[in-house]
Design a protein around this motif. Structure first.
Motif, short mmCIF file in Angstrom:
data_model
loop_
_atom_site.label_atom_id
_atom_site.label_comp_id
_atom_site.label_asym_id
_atom_site.label_seq_id
_atom_site.Cartn_x
_atom_site.Cartn_y
_atom_site.Cartn_z
N ALA A 1 6.31 35.49 -23.21
CA ALA A 1 5.39 34.72 -24.04
C ALA A 1 4.05 34.53 -23.35
N ARG A 2 4.07 34.24 -22.06
CA ARG A 2 2.83 34.05 -21.32
C ARG A 2 2.04 35.36 -21.22
N ALA B 1 0.50 36.11 -24.65
CA ALA B 1 -0.63 35.20 -24.88
C ALA B 1 -1.81 35.56 -23.99
N ARG C 1 -2.56 38.04 -27.61
CA ARG C 1 -1.66 38.30 -28.73
C ARG C 1 -0.81 37.06 -28.98
N PRO C 2 -1.18 36.22 -29.92
CA PRO C 2 -0.37 35.04 -30.22
C PRO C 2 1.06 35.43 -30.56
N LEU D 1 -1.86 26.59 -21.06
CA LEU D 1 -1.48 27.40 -22.21
C LEU D 1 -1.24 26.51 -23.43
N ASP E 1 -1.66 29.81 -29.01
CA ASP E 1 -1.20 31.04 -28.37
C ASP E 1 0.29 31.26 -28.57
N VAL E 2 1.08 30.18 -28.46
CA VAL E 2 2.53 30.27 -28.57
C VAL E 2 3.02 29.15 -29.48
N TRP F 1 2.58 36.93 -37.54
CA TRP F 1 2.28 37.06 -36.13
C TRP F 1 2.44 38.54 -35.74
#
Length: 449
Positions: A52-53, A56, A60-61, A86, A123-124, A141
């Motif tokens: 995920a990080r 982001a 890219r969300p 974040l 972002d997430v 998404w």
């Protein structure tokens, strides 16, 4: 699927190599999905958080799909702790007394809302599959991450697939299959069986998707990983991230010679202990077995157990919150809780295999699903149930069981109907139980209360 463990002798290097390959395929997004199989304690959540990080960070969300609110809250908390800058959204229910874990309020970067539209620019965004199903009228998404994908039913995947273009599916194929409250026989063998796991259905329709596996368990000690790997993951073997001697469980109080103390000494020395009661058909809440489980936990605490590991080179006291008792049924768990309370024990976790999935403890005490039974039903032979119960511990596992289970297995071969088109789960419960009991027999301590 390549076996990185044979190429890299160091477990840390093997795990790092597997993770890099997974992230490369995820970021490349050449296919609609990437599937990652993970053994118990291999770092599924760590991979989800890192992926995920990275997504982001690449602009890219990503939406993250988990199966329970507890899993969602844990992932959001880990994301916020590892990357306080974040922006993370926690999409929660619009009803109920406890919408999310109040501990998330300490993270200023976490935004909570019941409306996906209010979080879409972050972002997430993390939520349960059930909540994502209710989301509509939003641009899809580009990326999604599905955590515990083998616990997700395929009908749930179908309802959320419209929300993303590419997805990373992470899960443990050895755990319990998705739960359904209705009969599913009418769909057995069909490619769109709604009760099948999301991964099974995904691969049935997309067999060429990239598939990876995490090759190292950081939870299971060197004494446990070989058994769990051979019994439950024969085609995707894994190993422990630690070696023999890296972890030690010792007691400050010497054994009093009782059977519970003897089985505890055996478990501390070898990682496994089987406290075997006399063969007998019993009620499901077998009073003697329940009392034996409670007595083992009482002695664990009375003897002042301490644990040493790669996480803590200095001895750490074994407290009640680091002990779990696993059962097959809720009424068995309730009986054990009552017995523990009668011995003045509070704080130990007592629950069914279904609710212990994903959790980790220093020592576990397991009431064997087939102990005292007159028959071996499909429920009690479920491979994932035994796998969960045998794979929650970092140091030792004590199994309480009545004698006679191998004979019970031999007298009750599987009579489940064979369904055309259904992939046979291997190993089956009969074979897995025999493998585990054969190993436990080497650490057997009989008890005649």
């Amino acid at each position: 699927m390549s076996d990185t463990t044979t190429q890299l002798p160091d477990p840390g290097a093997a795990a790092a190599s597997a993770t890099e390959a997974i992230l490369r395929d995820t970021l490349a997004a050449r296919e609609r999905g990437v599937v990652v199989d993970s053994p118990p304690g291999a770092g599924k959540s760590t991979l989800v958080v890192r992926a995920a990080r990275e997504l982001a960070g690449a602009g890219r969300p990503v939406m993250v799909v988990a199966q329970t609110n507890a899993q969602v809250d844990d992932l959001v908390d880990r994301l916020a702790r590892e990357d306080p800058e974040l922006p993370v959204g926690r999409l929660h229910s619009s009803t109920g007394q406890r919408l999310y874990d109040p501990a998330l309020d300490r993270h200023p970067g976490v935004v909570k809302s019941a409306k996906a539209g209010e979080l879409a620019g972050l972002d997430v965004v993390v939520s349960t599959a059930a909540k994502w199903e209710t989301v509509g009228d939003l641009e899809p998404w580009e990326h999604a991450i599905v955590d515990e994908a083998y616990q997700m039913r395929s009908d749930a995947l179908l309802t959320v697939a419209r929300l993303f273009q590419h997805a990373l599916f992470v899960g443990d194929p050895g755990q319990l299959d998705p739960f359904s409250q209705v009969g599913t026989e009418q769909w057995a063998g069909l490619s769109y069986d709604p009760s099948a796991s999301a991964v099974a259905t995904l691969l049935a329709h997309n067999p060429r998707l990239p598939q990876h596996r995490l090759p190292v368990s950081w939870r299971l000690p060197a004494s446990a990983a070989p058994l769990v790997s051979a019994a439950f993951y024969p085609y995707t073997r894994f190993r422990s991230g630690t070696g023999h001697g890296d972890r030690r469980l010792t007691f400050g109080v010497r054994s009093d010679g009782s059977t519970p103390d003897r089985v505890l000494d055996e478990a501390a020395e070898s990682g496994w202990g089987l406290l075997e009661l006399p063969a007998r058909h019993t009620p499901r809440t077998d009073p003697e077995a329940v009392a034996a489980v409670a007595r083992v936990v009482r002695r664990l605490l009375d003897r002042g157990g301490v644990a040493v590991s790669e996480r803590a080179p200095d001895p750490v006291p074994l407290t009640a919150d680091r002990i779990a008792v696993g059962t097959a049924h809720r009424d068995q768990a309730a009986a054990v809780r009552s017995a523990l309370a009668g011995l003045g024990i509070t704080g130990a976790t007592v629950d069914t295999a279904n609710r212990l999935q994903g959790r980790e403890f220093d020592v576990t005490v397991v009431l064997h699903p087939l102990s005292g039974r007159p028959d071996a039903t499909a429920f009690h032979l479920e491979t994932g149930r035994l796998c969960v119960l045998a794979s929650r511990h970092r140091h030792a596992c004590v199994v309480v069981c009545r004698a006679g289970v191998p004979e019970l297995l031999d007298e009750h071969p599987s009579t489940e109907p064979v369904q055309l088109g259904v992939t046979v789960k291997f190993p089956d419960g009969w074979e897995a139980n025999h493998a585990v009991l054969a190993h436990l027999n080497e650490h057997r301590v009989p008890w005649h209360p």
